[in-house]
Design a protein around this motif. Structure first.
Motif, PDB file in Angstrom:
ATOM      1  N   ASP A 157       0.831  -1.199   0.000  1.00 14.33           N
ATOM      2  CA  ASP A 157       0.000   0.000   0.000  1.00 14.33           C
ATOM      3  C   ASP A 157       0.872   1.258   0.000  1.00 14.33           C
ATOM      4  OD1 ASP A 157      -2.698   1.364   0.483  1.00 14.33           O
ATOM      5  OD2 ASP A 157      -1.474   2.129   2.140  1.00 14.33           O
ATOM      6  N   PRO A 158       0.617   2.212  -0.901  1.00 11.98           N
ATOM      7  CA  PRO A 158       1.447   3.420  -0.983  1.00 11.98           C
ATOM      8  C   PRO A 158       1.492   4.225   0.304  1.00 11.98           C
ATOM      9  CG  PRO A 158       0.050   3.231  -2.928  1.00 11.98           C
ATOM     10  CD  PRO A 158      -0.399   2.182  -1.976  1.00 11.98           C
ATOM     11  N   GLU A 159       0.344   4.393   0.971  1.00 10.88           N
ATOM     12  CA  GLU A 159       0.325   5.171   2.206  1.00 10.88           C
ATOM     13  C   GLU A 159       1.138   4.478   3.295  1.00 10.88           C
ATOM     14  OE1 GLU A 159      -1.440   8.377   3.354  1.00 10.88           O
ATOM     15  OE2 GLU A 159      -0.602   8.416   1.332  1.00 10.88           O
ATOM     16  N   ALA A 160       1.036   3.155   3.345  1.00 10.79           N
ATOM     17  CA  ALA A 160       1.812   2.403   4.350  1.00 10.79           C
ATOM     18  C   ALA A 160       3.312   2.551   4.082  1.00 10.79           C
ATOM     19  CB  ALA A 160       1.398   0.938   4.327  1.00 10.79           C
ATOM     20  N   LYS A 161       3.710   2.542   2.819  1.00 12.71           N
ATOM     21  CA  LYS A 161       5.119   2.760   2.476  1.00 12.71           C
ATOM     22  C   LYS A 161       5.589   4.116   2.990  1.00 12.71           C
ATOM     23  CE  LYS A 161       5.208   0.358  -2.033  1.00 12.71           C
ATOM     24  NZ  LYS A 161       5.469   0.595  -3.467  1.00 12.71           N
ATOM     25  N   ARG A 162       4.802   5.147   2.677  1.00 15.16           N
ATOM     26  CA  ARG A 162       5.189   6.504   3.052  1.00 15.16           C
ATOM     27  C   ARG A 162       5.325   6.654   4.568  1.00 15.16           C
ATOM     28  NH1 ARG A 162       4.518  10.639  -0.679  1.00 15.16           N
ATOM     29  NH2 ARG A 162       3.853   9.972  -2.747  1.00 15.16           N
ATOM     30  N   ALA A 218       6.178   1.710 -21.440  1.00 13.43           N
ATOM     31  CA  ALA A 218       4.994   2.510 -21.758  1.00 13.43           C
ATOM     32  C   ALA A 218       5.215   3.934 -21.261  1.00 13.43           C
ATOM     33  CB  ALA A 218       3.753   1.917 -21.093  1.00 13.43           C
ATOM     34  N   TYR A 219       4.604   4.898 -21.959  1.00  8.82           N
ATOM     35  CA  TYR A 219       4.717   6.306 -21.566  1.00  8.82           C
ATOM     36  C   TYR A 219       3.374   6.799 -21.050  1.00  8.82           C
ATOM     37  CZ  TYR A 219       5.960  11.244 -21.571  1.00  8.82           C
ATOM     38  OH  TYR A 219       6.206  12.533 -21.182  1.00  8.82           O
ATOM     39  N   ASP A 220       3.402   7.500 -19.914  1.00  4.33           N
ATOM     40  CA  ASP A 220       2.185   7.978 -19.254  1.00  4.33           C
ATOM     41  C   ASP A 220       1.860   9.393 -19.721  1.00  4.33           C
ATOM     42  OD1 ASP A 220       0.154   8.721 -17.590  1.00  4.33           O
ATOM     43  OD2 ASP A 220       1.240   8.428 -15.719  1.00  4.33           O
ATOM     44  N   TYR A 221       0.685   9.558 -20.353  1.00  6.29           N
ATOM     45  CA  TYR A 221       0.248  10.864 -20.859  1.00  6.29           C
ATOM     46  C   TYR A 221      -0.757  11.543 -19.931  1.00  6.29           C
ATOM     47  CZ  TYR A 221       2.466  10.282 -25.440  1.00  6.29           C
ATOM     48  OH  TYR A 221       3.380  10.152 -26.463  1.00  6.29           O
ATOM     49  N   THR A 222      -0.923  11.060 -18.703  1.00  4.25           N
ATOM     50  CA  THR A 222      -1.924  11.602 -17.798  1.00  4.25           C
ATOM     51  C   THR A 222      -1.473  12.941 -17.213  1.00  4.25           C
ATOM     52  OG1 THR A 222      -2.407   9.323 -17.159  1.00  4.25           O
ATOM     53  CG2 THR A 222      -3.405  11.061 -15.838  1.00  4.25           C
ATOM     54  N   SER A 223      -2.377  13.914 -17.178  1.00  6.36           N
ATOM     55  CA  SER A 223      -2.076  15.198 -16.562  1.00  6.36           C
ATOM     56  C   SER A 223      -2.325  15.114 -15.058  1.00  6.36           C
ATOM     57  CB  SER A 223      -2.946  16.297 -17.180  1.00  6.36           C
ATOM     58  OG  SER A 223      -4.319  16.031 -16.925  1.00  6.36           O
ATOM     59  N   LYS A 224      -1.950  16.168 -14.343  1.00  2.00           N
ATOM     60  CA  LYS A 224      -2.257  16.287 -12.914  1.00  2.00           C
ATOM     61  C   LYS A 224      -3.080  17.548 -12.699  1.00  2.00           C
ATOM     62  CE  LYS A 224      -0.355  17.027  -8.305  1.00  2.00           C
ATOM     63  NZ  LYS A 224       0.837  17.231  -7.458  1.00  2.00           N
ATOM     64  N   PRO A 225      -4.324  17.480 -12.178  1.00  3.39           N
ATOM     65  CA  PRO A 225      -5.092  16.250 -12.000  1.00  3.39           C
ATOM     66  C   PRO A 225      -5.548  15.704 -13.353  1.00  3.39           C
ATOM     67  CG  PRO A 225      -6.442  18.176 -11.498  1.00  3.39           C
ATOM     68  CD  PRO A 225      -5.073  18.684 -11.795  1.00  3.39           C
ATOM     69  N   PRO A 226      -6.048  14.456 -13.427  1.00  2.00           N
ATOM     70  CA  PRO A 226      -6.464  13.592 -12.327  1.00  2.00           C
ATOM     71  C   PRO A 226      -5.339  12.770 -11.706  1.00  2.00           C
ATOM     72  CG  PRO A 226      -7.008  12.560 -14.399  1.00  2.00           C
ATOM     73  CD  PRO A 226      -6.447  13.907 -14.748  1.00  2.00           C
ATOM     74  N   GLY A 227      -4.232  12.602 -12.410  1.00  3.47           N
ATOM     75  CA  GLY A 227      -3.139  11.823 -11.838  1.00  3.47           C
ATOM     76  C   GLY A 227      -2.293  12.669 -10.899  1.00  3.47           C
ATOM     77  N   THR A 228      -1.323  12.049 -10.248  1.00  6.48           N
ATOM     78  CA  THR A 228      -0.282  12.773  -9.528  1.00  6.48           C
ATOM     79  C   THR A 228       1.001  12.597 -10.330  1.00  6.48           C
ATOM     80  OG1 THR A 228       0.188  10.823  -8.174  1.00  6.48           O
ATOM     81  CG2 THR A 228      -1.335  12.458  -7.265  1.00  6.48           C
ATOM     82  N   ILE A 229       2.047  13.332  -9.978  1.00  9.07           N
ATOM     83  CA  ILE A 229       3.287  13.226 -10.749  1.00  9.07           C
ATOM     84  C   ILE A 229       3.956  11.882 -10.498  1.00  9.07           C
ATOM     85  CG2 ILE A 229       5.581  14.199 -11.118  1.00  9.07           C
ATOM     86  CD1 ILE A 229       4.375  16.958 -10.562  1.00  9.07           C
ATOM     87  N   GLU A 230       4.102  11.528  -9.225  1.00 12.23           N
ATOM     88  CA  GLU A 230       4.627  10.204  -8.891  1.00 12.23           C
ATOM     89  C   GLU A 230       3.515   9.173  -9.051  1.00 12.23           C
ATOM     90  OE1 GLU A 230       7.680   9.350  -8.256  1.00 12.23           O
ATOM     91  OE2 GLU A 230       8.600  11.326  -8.020  1.00 12.23           O
ATOM     92  N   PHE A 231       3.887   7.913  -9.139  1.00 16.26           N
ATOM     93  CA  PHE A 231       2.888   6.856  -9.316  1.00 16.26           C
ATOM     94  C   PHE A 231       2.264   6.429  -7.991  1.00 16.26           C
ATOM     95  CE2 PHE A 231       5.014   6.634 -13.366  1.00 16.26           C
ATOM     96  CZ  PHE A 231       3.980   6.343 -14.241  1.00 16.26           C
ATOM     97  N   GLU A 232       2.969   6.643  -6.884  1.00 18.72           N
ATOM     98  CA  GLU A 232       2.414   6.279  -5.577  1.00 18.72           C
ATOM     99  C   GLU A 232       2.636   7.418  -4.596  1.00 18.72           C
ATOM    100  OE1 GLU A 232       3.797   2.510  -4.139  1.00 18.72           O
ATOM    101  OE2 GLU A 232       2.377   1.456  -5.394  1.00 18.72           O
TER     102      GLU A 232
END
Length: 543
Positions: free
Chosen positions: A307-312, A529-543
């Protein structure tokens, strides 16, 4: 730079515009635009009581928000702000808040909402537009994003601008400096928006345009000296990134060798990064740096965590554990030396304003996007004032301001221009459990990607670029044999404030060459693969 004369936080030194946040995704842009015109601004939750403020603002802006003011659980601000006798500007929801507090029938659900570009026409009285629009055209393009609208003109107000669908697109009080606008001046889709904000902040609020990093340096150095005291000592987290490097240089300039920089190698750094950071800080910036290899402890603690939050949260707590042990060791070493003896009570971090905004869930409508390891993921003992006490000299700054501050401190463009790298490191670039083998895949892929970006002369044109690992596996064909290997995800973005971002549009042949090299050079990878998602809805990092 001379001896600083002040020892106060920025809002006690600079004329400050207070922005009350009602949960808009654009609230941070209001602050950004004001600082671009050298007016200092801070954001607080709309639920903050006036009695909780430690300063008197020269003006107040009420932000937009996703709610309707007439809903049962809609956020409303402390009425005491309206008796503070300072200019007020309500934006979108903020306009409706102004009207609703005067009468609950002033705002209704709109039958014809406005979303996107709109044309407003400023109204003239005796041949003049209102001073909010002074120096601007009567007809302007603005950006609208509202479903509700004013049903009535509030008592004591008059209309200063309209659109075809919205009669009360902008209103002003007849005798007091209180304004409301239905559109968003803070977004770039409103071309004259920054001029409108300047008219409010400088023309109406009379805020001085003196917020610069050259002024901030002396003020912050004085504040740090006063906070730490003449004998106090500070331990600092130094990853080599822009934020921690600038914070370390600032603290070193304030208290000299009483600052102890510590680089914790958690095994999640980029290729050869530990060696480079040691060289940069010790040789180039003349800062004493202690490197601690804690990779075994971090890998052991991350085992089984996906889980990303648990990692952080684990990484944030583990960092503090290492730093506290290092503080004890330094104190014991210095105990026999009167010149060095002194308790290490303070812990320096390079926390930035976007970290704070994204990590803290306001009591009002704003929601936590993710915990930053250096804000929301700190151990409970530090949040409660036990253990090392935090010093965050960059807490009110955006990334571009930190870079300018670094230049003011004499740090080279090579260092202040580095792309951000998260404190938890490669752990946030593995979509799942962290293992040494997976870290190495990301480390090698990232090295290829960044190296090729630099060779193409694109590094300084990109806000942040990175490689990540998707633990899903894909079938491939390599050397006429079937393979079943990992997928590397590449991401690069354009951004100035790191709170919004758009994908960087590489030439297709560049991405093809990067993909070929990664597949050929990084074991365990068969697709890129290349990620074309903007922020928002994505975040810059993946987790």
């Amino acid at each position: 730079m001379g001896e600083p004369a002040e020892a106060k936080p920025p809002h006690e030194v600079f004329a400050t515009i207070l922005v009350l946040d009602f949960g808009s995704q654009y609230t941070h842009l209001i602050i950004r635009r004001l600082r671009e015109i050298n007016v200092y601004s801070e954001m607080y939750a709309c639920t903050t009581k006036l009695s909780e403020l430690k300063f008197k603002p020269v003006g107040i802006i009420l932000s937009g928000g996703p709610n309707s003011v007439y809903e049962k659980d809609a956020p409303h601000t402390d009425p005491a702000y309206f008796d503070l006798d300072v200019p007020i500007l309500g934006i979108c929801y903020g306009l409706q808040e102004l009207a609703y507090r005067l009468h609950n029938e002033n705002v209704v659900a709109g039958t014809m909402g406005e979303y996107g570009d709109a044309d407003i026409k400023a109204q003239r009285v005796d041949g003049h537009v209102d001073r909010l629009f002074e120096g601007l055209e009567d007809d302007m393009k603005v950006y609208m994003s509202h479903g509700d609208k004013l049903a009535n003109l509030p008592d004591g107000f008059h209309t200063i601008a309209s659109t075809r669908n919205t009669e009360y697109a902008a209103i002003a009080h007849k005798t007091q400096p209180i304004y409301g606008i239905q559109f968003h001046p803070e977004v770039t889709h409103t071309p004259k928006g920054i001029a409108i904000l300047k008219n409010f902040a400088v023309g109406i609020c009379k805020a001085e345009q003196n917020w610069t990093m050259a002024n901030f340096v002396d003020i912050e150095i004085a504040r740090l000296r006063k906070l730490v005291g003449p004998k106090g000592q500070v331990l600092g987290a130094c990853s080599g990134g822009v934020d921690s490097t600038v914070a370390a240089k600032l603290m070193h300039q304030a208290i000299g060798d009483r600052f102890h920089a510590v680089l914790v190698d958690h095994g999640l750094m980029r290729l050869n990064e530990r060696e480079q950071v040691q060289k940069d800080l010790t040789e180039d910036l003349k800062i004493n740096l202690i490197a601690v290899d804690a990779s075994k402890m971090f890998y052991a603690g991350l085992q089984g965590i996906s889980d990303p939050e648990a990692k952080r949260k684990f990484i944030g707590g583990a960092f503090i554990d290492v730093f506290e042990k290092e503080a004890e060791r330094l104190e014991k070493e210095a105990a026999s030396d009167p010149e060095r003896a002194g308790k290490i009570e303070w812990f320096l971090q390079g926390t930035l304003y976007p970290d704070v905004i994204e990590s803290i869930s306001f009591k009002g409508p704003s929601a936590t996007i993710k915990s930053h390891h250096n804000v929301g993921a700190l151990p409970k003992r530090m949040k409660e004032g036990r253990g090392l006490k935090l010093i965050e000299p960059l807490r009110e700054l955006f990334k571009d301001e930190v870079r300018e501050l670094g230049r003011q401190l004499g740090i080279s463009d090579r260092l202040v221009g580095r792309h951000p790298f998260p404190g938890p490191g490669i752990a946030l670039r593995i979509l799942g459990e962290v293992t040494p083998e997976r870290v190495e895949i990301v480390r090698q892929a990232d090295h290829v990607f960044i190296t090729m970006i630099r060779e193409a002369g694109l590094y300084d044109k990109i806000g942040q670029a990175l490689a990540a690992l998707d633990l899903s596996r894909a079938v491939g064909v390599m050397g006429d044999l079937r393979t079943y290997r990992h997928i590397v995800l590449l991401r690069a973005v354009n951004t100035t404030d790191y709170m919004t971002a758009s994908p960087y549009l590489f030439e297709p042949d560049f991405l093809a060459r990067v993909s070929t090299r990664i597949v050929n050079e990084v074991p365990g990878v068969c697709r890129v693969a290349y990620d074309y998602t903007s922020k928002p809805p994505g975040t810059i990092e993946f987790e």
